[in-house]
Motif scaffolding. Structure first.
Motif, mmCIF file in Angstrom:
data_model
loop_
_atom_site.group_PDB
_atom_site.id
_atom_site.type_symbol
_atom_site.label_atom_id
_atom_site.label_comp_id
_atom_site.label_asym_id
_atom_site.label_seq_id
_atom_site.Cartn_x
_atom_site.Cartn_y
_atom_site.Cartn_z
ATOM 1 N N HIS A 729 0.853 -1.195 0.000
ATOM 2 C CA HIS A 729 0.000 0.000 0.000
ATOM 3 C C HIS A 729 0.892 1.250 0.000
ATOM 4 C CE1 HIS A 729 -3.250 2.759 0.807
ATOM 5 N NE2 HIS A 729 -2.594 3.215 1.862
ATOM 6 N N VAL A 730 0.786 2.064 -1.057
ATOM 7 C CA VAL A 730 1.578 3.298 -1.173
ATOM 8 C C VAL A 730 0.655 4.470 -0.877
ATOM 9 C CG1 VAL A 730 3.043 4.712 -2.630
ATOM 10 C CG2 VAL A 730 3.046 2.220 -2.906
ATOM 11 N N ASP A 731 1.016 5.255 0.134
ATOM 12 C CA ASP A 731 0.186 6.378 0.592
ATOM 13 C C ASP A 731 0.910 7.689 0.312
ATOM 14 O OD1 ASP A 731 -1.707 7.966 1.723
ATOM 15 O OD2 ASP A 731 -1.224 7.451 3.804
ATOM 16 N N PHE A 732 0.383 8.489 -0.636
ATOM 17 C CA PHE A 732 0.921 9.825 -0.914
ATOM 18 C C PHE A 732 0.145 10.828 -0.070
ATOM 19 C CE2 PHE A 732 2.533 7.523 -4.454
ATOM 20 C CZ PHE A 732 3.654 8.212 -4.923
ATOM 21 N N LEU A 733 0.760 11.346 0.997
ATOM 22 C CA LEU A 733 0.076 12.297 1.870
ATOM 23 C C LEU A 733 -0.145 13.613 1.125
ATOM 24 C CD1 LEU A 733 1.893 11.693 5.271
ATOM 25 C CD2 LEU A 733 -0.165 10.609 4.387
ATOM 26 N N PRO A 734 -1.264 14.296 1.378
ATOM 27 C CA PRO A 734 -1.551 15.546 0.653
ATOM 28 C C PRO A 734 -0.579 16.672 1.039
ATOM 29 C CG PRO A 734 -3.147 15.192 2.412
ATOM 30 C CD PRO A 734 -2.330 13.932 2.329
ATOM 31 N N PHE A 735 -0.344 17.556 0.072
ATOM 32 C CA PHE A 735 0.494 18.728 0.332
ATOM 33 C C PHE A 735 0.066 19.847 -0.616
ATOM 34 C CE2 PHE A 735 2.590 16.046 -2.743
ATOM 35 C CZ PHE A 735 3.017 16.926 -3.734
ATOM 36 N N ASP A 736 0.658 21.018 -0.432
ATOM 37 C CA ASP A 736 0.256 22.221 -1.171
ATOM 38 C C ASP A 736 0.590 22.062 -2.659
ATOM 39 O OD1 ASP A 736 -0.176 24.788 -2.152
ATOM 40 O OD2 ASP A 736 0.391 25.706 -0.249
ATOM 41 N N ASN A 737 -0.419 22.274 -3.526
ATOM 42 C CA ASN A 737 -0.165 22.110 -4.963
ATOM 43 C C ASN A 737 0.536 23.309 -5.582
ATOM 44 O OD1 ASN A 737 -2.145 24.027 -4.960
ATOM 45 N ND2 ASN A 737 -3.672 22.817 -6.047
ATOM 46 N N THR A 738 0.926 24.293 -4.761
ATOM 47 C CA THR A 738 1.683 25.446 -5.281
ATOM 48 C C THR A 738 3.185 25.299 -5.061
ATOM 49 O OG1 THR A 738 1.499 26.671 -3.194
ATOM 50 C CG2 THR A 738 -0.270 26.958 -4.815
ATOM 51 N N TRP A 739 3.618 24.142 -4.563
ATOM 52 C CA TRP A 739 5.047 23.953 -4.299
ATOM 53 C C TRP A 739 5.773 23.561 -5.579
ATOM 54 C CZ3 TRP A 739 4.634 20.651 0.834
ATOM 55 C CH2 TRP A 739 4.177 21.490 1.851
ATOM 56 N N TYR A 740 6.864 24.242 -5.844
ATOM 57 C CA TYR A 740 7.697 23.956 -7.008
ATOM 58 C C TYR A 740 9.140 23.758 -6.555
ATOM 59 C CZ TYR A 740 3.960 25.311 -10.246
ATOM 60 O OH TYR A 740 2.808 25.366 -10.945
ATOM 61 N N ALA A 741 9.820 22.810 -7.186
ATOM 62 C CA ALA A 741 11.238 22.559 -6.894
ATOM 63 C C ALA A 741 12.071 23.030 -8.074
ATOM 64 C CB ALA A 741 11.484 21.073 -6.641
ATOM 65 N N ASN A 742 13.259 23.555 -7.773
ATOM 66 C CA ASN A 742 14.191 23.954 -8.825
ATOM 67 C C ASN A 742 15.021 22.729 -9.177
ATOM 68 O OD1 ASN A 742 17.138 25.129 -9.541
ATOM 69 N ND2 ASN A 742 15.549 26.525 -10.201
ATOM 70 N N ALA A 743 14.664 22.043 -10.261
ATOM 71 C CA ALA A 743 15.304 20.770 -10.576
ATOM 72 C C ALA A 743 15.119 20.454 -12.051
ATOM 73 C CB ALA A 743 14.690 19.653 -9.719
ATOM 74 N N ASP A 744 15.837 19.397 -12.517
ATOM 75 C CA ASP A 744 15.639 18.834 -13.848
ATOM 76 C C ASP A 744 14.467 17.852 -13.747
ATOM 77 O OD1 ASP A 744 15.921 16.714 -15.940
ATOM 78 O OD2 ASP A 744 17.574 17.980 -16.585
ATOM 79 N N ARG A 745 13.394 18.118 -14.495
ATOM 80 C CA ARG A 745 12.161 17.333 -14.334
ATOM 81 C C ARG A 745 12.408 15.845 -14.581
ATOM 82 N NH1 ARG A 745 6.708 18.746 -14.730
ATOM 83 N NH2 ARG A 745 5.324 16.994 -15.184
ATOM 84 N N THR A 746 13.130 15.516 -15.670
ATOM 85 C CA THR A 746 13.361 14.103 -16.005
ATOM 86 C C THR A 746 14.192 13.412 -14.929
ATOM 87 O OG1 THR A 746 13.248 14.618 -18.355
ATOM 88 C CG2 THR A 746 14.316 12.543 -17.742
ATOM 89 N N ARG A 747 15.255 14.099 -14.501
ATOM 90 C CA ARG A 747 16.136 13.491 -13.497
ATOM 91 C C ARG A 747 15.436 13.380 -12.140
ATOM 92 N NH1 ARG A 747 19.839 10.569 -16.109
ATOM 93 N NH2 ARG A 747 20.979 11.797 -17.663
ATOM 94 N N LEU A 748 14.573 14.352 -11.815
ATOM 95 C CA LEU A 748 13.824 14.265 -10.554
ATOM 96 C C LEU A 748 12.898 13.049 -10.567
ATOM 97 C CD1 LEU A 748 13.016 15.355 -7.824
ATOM 98 C CD2 LEU A 748 11.433 16.924 -8.954
ATOM 99 N N LYS A 749 12.220 12.811 -11.693
ATOM 100 C CA LYS A 749 11.381 11.623 -11.797
ATOM 101 C C LYS A 749 12.217 10.358 -11.674
ATOM 102 C CE LYS A 749 8.321 11.314 -15.007
ATOM 103 N NZ LYS A 749 7.685 11.369 -16.339
ATOM 104 N N GLN A 750 13.412 10.359 -12.290
ATOM 105 C CA GLN A 750 14.299 9.195 -12.202
ATOM 106 C C GLN A 750 14.660 8.907 -10.750
ATOM 107 O OE1 GLN A 750 17.826 9.545 -14.607
ATOM 108 N NE2 GLN A 750 18.860 7.848 -13.623
ATOM 109 N N VAL A 751 14.980 9.970 -9.996
ATOM 110 C CA VAL A 751 15.347 9.826 -8.580
ATOM 111 C C VAL A 751 14.185 9.243 -7.777
ATOM 112 C CG1 VAL A 751 15.785 11.154 -6.495
ATOM 113 C CG2 VAL A 751 17.147 11.574 -8.546
ATOM 114 N N LEU A 752 12.991 9.848 -7.935
ATOM 115 C CA LEU A 752 11.844 9.422 -7.133
ATOM 116 C C LEU A 752 11.394 8.004 -7.499
ATOM 117 C CD1 LEU A 752 9.783 12.743 -7.128
ATOM 118 C CD2 LEU A 752 11.212 11.811 -5.294
#
Length: 1014
Positions: A729-752
């Motif tokens: 069971h994977v639980d993604f807890l809710p958080f603010d949808n206005t949060w942005y990270a300064n990152a490379d989108r593809t590499r961030l997805k690879q990390v996560l």
């Protein structure tokens, strides 16, 4: 009607430009002076509009600089009634009308009259405080006024002390008439103290980058005895002559350290300034750097004040206490009553010259003033607060509150304190004792305690007065040791000279040696007696240069790193670096020159060796760069060679799995193992290549504002099936949808994806994974917590080592041991960090911290992935695909893939030239192009097709085993419609084909065609 002088409508642009230019020239000096946090420094233009508002002004007045700059004048933050009264007084004094407002504040300064006055400042919150203000007119090179500088100091403490002193005197007069003589003595002392405190002013000395004086203000001239003309160009230590008050030794001026480091420094305590006429005064100062508009240090500024009066006041208070204690027996009863009155009132003000604490019957500190906190090393910043039952402004020693008083008493002296308390309980009379107390840093200090029993809110308490007698104790100890120190001093000084690694000598003003150390004897091969009374120049290969060095020292006061060659009596020559300075007696009379000569033969040798080593390092660097290039070439080649056979293996395996008729159960199991092993091998190749590119420092990241909501949504969709297969069971807890990270989108997805996949793979059956995001103004924190077996501490230390699977090699889960290494390095390349905590039997938690992007671009909306579905229009025209490929297996694979497309035919070419010919002849709808072809490359073939008007409209899709990120970027920049990598992913391939066919059918042409081809 009086108009404010800062109305921008009446400014003269030409005059403003001239004033601004002049202000910029003097800006570096003013900024350095105004950097002091101990004084409010406010600079205005000639109209009175505030231009500079320093840190001290912000702290005192509560305004930020942005609140006042170019908006108001100093008159707007001053008591208006006092400003009106000052204008009236000046009008009467100078027999001319002076308007209330800024003109009244700077009238004297505008006429070159030194002006220091008192007035009340009004803070931003409306509170008021008295200040002493020094006003100086700022002038340009033509002596025209371009602005004013107002330096203010907070006069609240002195005002409170004076008010409370006066109240105490009045109480003494009313209750103890027989103490008139004593009160008269106290009144004289207080008047002396008031005169001293009323003379507060600030002296300023500025220097250039060479520590030579460039500026003295009038108060500095008065304190040093030098005029501006006399001091200009002189070394600052010649004009600003300071010594330690206790040792009488020269004190270090912080100018050199400020010039070197560019930081603010202050003098040590007990510093005495010796004026040119020999007079002395105690001073306190700070030194700040002067910077030019480029931020370079171009000088330093000393801001100091005469604190002799403060020291005298402290001494006077001490004398008064002694005088009160030696009063005759007839006044004892009156003195006791006076002491009780003093104890009741002294705890009203924290700025009393003695420490004052109130202690409960259980020994706990209830109240403490600032002096007591300072005495015990707590300081004002550690002691701000409110005491119990006290009014505003009192109890600033609350850093001591609620602590045991006995905690601060030295263990060996605890009995003294408890004996004193016992006598107080027995007699009820105040008790005194001397003992050692401990500061917060553990150092000891001698203190005299006066303990009195009292009632506070009907509760019995102890009133304890603390007087610092550490200096007295030290003097007593020093007096005992003085004879021994005096005897040892000469021997010690000589030992220092003899133990120095440099050859040391002194000469008289004409260069005759007066003293040497052993190193000088060794350097010259002569005994001390032989060297004394002989010319300094005789012991060097170039006597004229040596004699010139002495003359240079006498003219410049100091010489640094002057190289000479010494020669001993045997002819041996030694290169030395000489540092020399003039030598004076305590009366300032020139005695000669002090020279330190250091053997630099080895240094010269090492410098040559360093040059040789640098050349070798440059050569090694070139070899390393060549090796790195070879490594990159090898990796690119290996990527291509490995992906080519994998393309056929995985492609045909996928076709067999989806073939008609479907495979048998046994065949399906075997095909699944083939594809599973193939994709695992591809993952291993990708991770090895990622790791190699990162380690080579050539990984290119495209950092942007990335929406966490979008990335988490995509990651959830990608790992959902994996989690369901394992019952996690994977639980993604809710958080603010206005949060942005300064990152490379593809590499961030690879990390996560890597971290989430690990959390699922290494979890227990029916376990859980919790994903939580938190945010600060600067950072975004992503936590991935699983309920797996956890790791012991020794394995955690090996977690980010390449190819280390921590003992999982024999387990059922496949892995490379590279994913976490690549993950960590990618996170750090994006400016973030990763950490992990793990407990055996509980699970592990990985925490990723990234830089927060607080100004994200406007999002175009979340892209929703769709499943590939081949759509065939009824009665659609036949479409043509040209595939340029030299590998037969790859040709066969593509041929079988497009069989699902009933209205498409396939043409093939084995090299680039044949592919160009077929394209021009048949004009296919889409061209599929390999990169590494016989003859010309796929890139060259694509460029030729793009330049030909007949084929320029045909979309060309690259299909290559060159899968390095720079290969893909290069291909897209060159002009390929899409760039696909081998092994083929059938859904991805068919999506690209459909897009290309739609583009071809639309009849569009490539944008910026010429630019891309070139």
């Amino acid at each position: 009607m009086f108009e404010k002088t800062h109305n921008p409508a009446i400014h003269n642009p030409a005059t403003d430009a001239r004033y601004q230019e002049a202000l910029l020239k003097t800006g570096a000096l003013q900024n350095a002076i105004l950097n002091s946090a101990n004084f409010s420094s406010i600079a205005t233009d000639e109209k009175g509009v505030i231009q500079i508002f320093n840190v001290g002004a912000e702290r005192m007045l509560g305004y930020a600089a942005a609140d006042v700059l170019n908006k108001i004048t100093p008159a707007d933050i001053s008591d208006p009634q006092e400003v009106i009264a000052r204008a009236a007084a000046l009008s009467e004094e100078f027999s001319m009308p002076i308007m209330p407002g800024f003109e009244a504040l700077v009238f004297k300064a505008s006429r070159g009259i030194e002006d220091i006055y008192e007035l009340t400042y009004i803070r931003k919150d409306g509170s008021r405080f008295p200040a002493v203000v020094s006003v100086t007119a700022l002038r340009d090179a033509q002596d025209a006024i371009i602005g004013y500088l107002l330096i203010g100091t907070d006069n609240t403490a002195r005002k409170q002390v004076e008010a409370e002193k006066q109240r105490l005197l009045e109480i003494q007069e009313e209750t103890h008439k027989q103490l008139q003589q004593t009160n008269a003595t106290l009144q004289v002392s207080e008047e002396r103290l008031a005169v001293t405190l009323n003379s507060i002013g600030d002296a300023v000395i500025a220097t250039d980058a060479e520590a030579r004086v460039t500026l003295l203000n009038p108060l500095a001239e008065q304190l040093t005895g030098w005029t501006q003309a006399e001091a200009t160009g002189c070394p600052v230590d010649e004009v600003f002559h300071i010594i330690n008050k206790e040792t009488r030794q020269p004190a270090t001026i912080p100018v050199a350290e400020t010039l070197e480091k560019g930081t603010v420094h202050g003098l040590a305590n007990h510093t005495v300034l010796i004026a040119r006429d020999g007079s002395e005064c105690d001073i306190a100062d700070s030194c700040a750097p002067i910077r030019d508009r480029d931020g370079l240090v171009v000088g330093a500024v000393l801001v100091f004040r005469n604190v002799t009066g403060e020291y005298a006041a402290q001494y006077a208070l001490s004398e008064q206490r002694i005088e009160l204690k030696i009063q005759n027996e007839e006044l004892r009863a009156s003195q006791e009553a006076l002491r009780i009155t003093q104890a009741r009132y002294f705890d009203l003000y924290d700025l009393a010259p003695v420490g004052y604490v109130t202690v409960s019957e259980a020994g706990v500190i209830l109240e403490a003033n600032l002096t007591s906190a300072t005495l015990l090393g707590m300081g004002a910043g550690m002691g701000m607060g409110m005491g119990m039952g006290m009014g505003m402004g009192m109890g600033m020693g609350m850093g001591l509150s609620r602590q045991k008083f006995s905690r601060f008493i030295f263990n060996a002296d605890q009995d003294i304190y408890y004996l004193c308390r016992k006598q107080l309980d027995a007699t009820g009379k105040p008790q005194e004792c001397e003992l050692r107390m401990l500061k917060s840093d553990g150092t000891q200090i001698w203190v005299q305690l006066s303990i009195t029993a009292a009632l506070d809110n009907d509760e019995p308490v102890l009133r304890i007065v603390m007087i610092d007698i550490d200096a007295r104790k030290q003097i007593e100890e020093e007096q005992r040791k003085f004879e021994q120190r005096l005897h040892d001093q000469q021997f010690y000084t000589r030992s220092l000279i003899e133990s120095n690694i440099d050859a040391l000598m002194t000469t008289d003003p004409v260069g005759i040696i007066t003293d040497v150390n052993k190193q000088m004897e060794a350097l010259t091969g002569c005994a001390r007696d032989e060297l004394i009374d002989t010319p300094f120049k005789n012991y060097f290969t170039d006597p004229e240069r040596a004699e010139a060095a002495i003359n240079w020292v006498l003219s410049e006061k100091r010489v640094r790193n002057h190289e000479l060659t010494a020669r001993d009596r045997g002819g041996k020559e030694t290169v030395v670096s000489c540092n020399a300075a003039t030598l004076y007696d305590r009366d300032g009379k020139l005695q000669g020159v002090f020279v330190a000569a250091r053997d630099v033969t080895e240094r010269i040798f090492l410098e040559k060796l360093l040059l040789d080593n640098n050349a070798a390092l440059q050569s090694a660097k070139a070899v390393a760069e060549k090796a790195s290039l070879a490594k990159s070439t090898f990796l690119s080649s290996m990527s291509h060679e490995l992906r080519t056979p994998l393309n056929a293996i995985l492609g045909f395996a996928q076709l067999l799995e989806a073939g008609v008729p479907p495979p048998t159960d046994a065949q399906a199991v075997r095909l699944h193992q083939i594809t599973k092993a193939g994709w695992y091998l591809l993952e291993l190749i990708n991770e090895i290549l990622d790791l190699a590119v990162i380690e080579s420092g050539k990984l290119s990241l495209s950092r942007e504002a990335v929406s966490l909501v979008e990335v988490m949504h995509e990651c959830h969709a990608m790992i959902e099936s994996q989690a369901q297969q394992r019952g996690i069971h994977v639980d993604f807890l809710p958080f603010d949808n206005t949060w942005y990270a300064n990152a490379d989108r593809t590499r961030l997805k690879q990390v996560l994806i890597n971290l989430l996949s690990n959390a699922i793979k290494y979890n227990r059956e029916h376990g859980t994974v919790e994903v939580k995001c938190t945010c600060t103004p600067e950072r975004i924190r992503i936590s991935i917590k699983d309920s797996g077996a956890g790791l012991p501490p020794e394995k955690l230390l090996q977690l980010f080592q390449p190819f280390n699977r921590l003992g999982q090699e024999a387990g059922t889960e496949e892995g490379t041991g590279i994913g976490l290494v690549v993950t960590k390095q990618l996170i750090e390349l994006m400016g973030g960090s990763i950490s992990v905590e793990s407990t055996v039997g509980v699970g592990s938690e990985f925490v990723v911290e990234l830089i927060r992007d607080i100004t994200p671009p406007f999002a175009a909306g979340n892209a929703v992935p769709v499943e590939f579905a081949t759509q065939v229009e009824e009665n659609a025209a036949l479409r043509t695909l040209l595939y340029v490929e030299d590998n037969p297996a790859n040709l066969m694979l593509v041929e079988q893939i497009i069989e699902v497309h009933p209205r498409m035919r396939l043409l093939s070419a084995r090299d680039g030239n044949l592919g160009i010919t077929l394209a021009r002849t048949h004009l296919p709808d889409v061209i599929l192009m390999d990169i590494n072809l016989p003859g010309i490359s796929g890139i060259e073939a694509m460029k030729i097709l793009r330049k030909d008007p007949a084929t320029s409209h045909i979309p060309v899709i690259a299909l290559s085993a060159n899968a390095m990120s720079r290969d893909i970027e290069k291909g897209l920049e060159t002009g390929f419609f899409r760039y696909l990598t081998k092994p083929i992913k059938i859904n991805e391939f068919m999506n690209a084909m459909d897009e290309a066919l739609k583009f071809s059918k639309s009849g569009s042409t490539y944008p910026n065609q010429t630019e891309k081809i070139s």
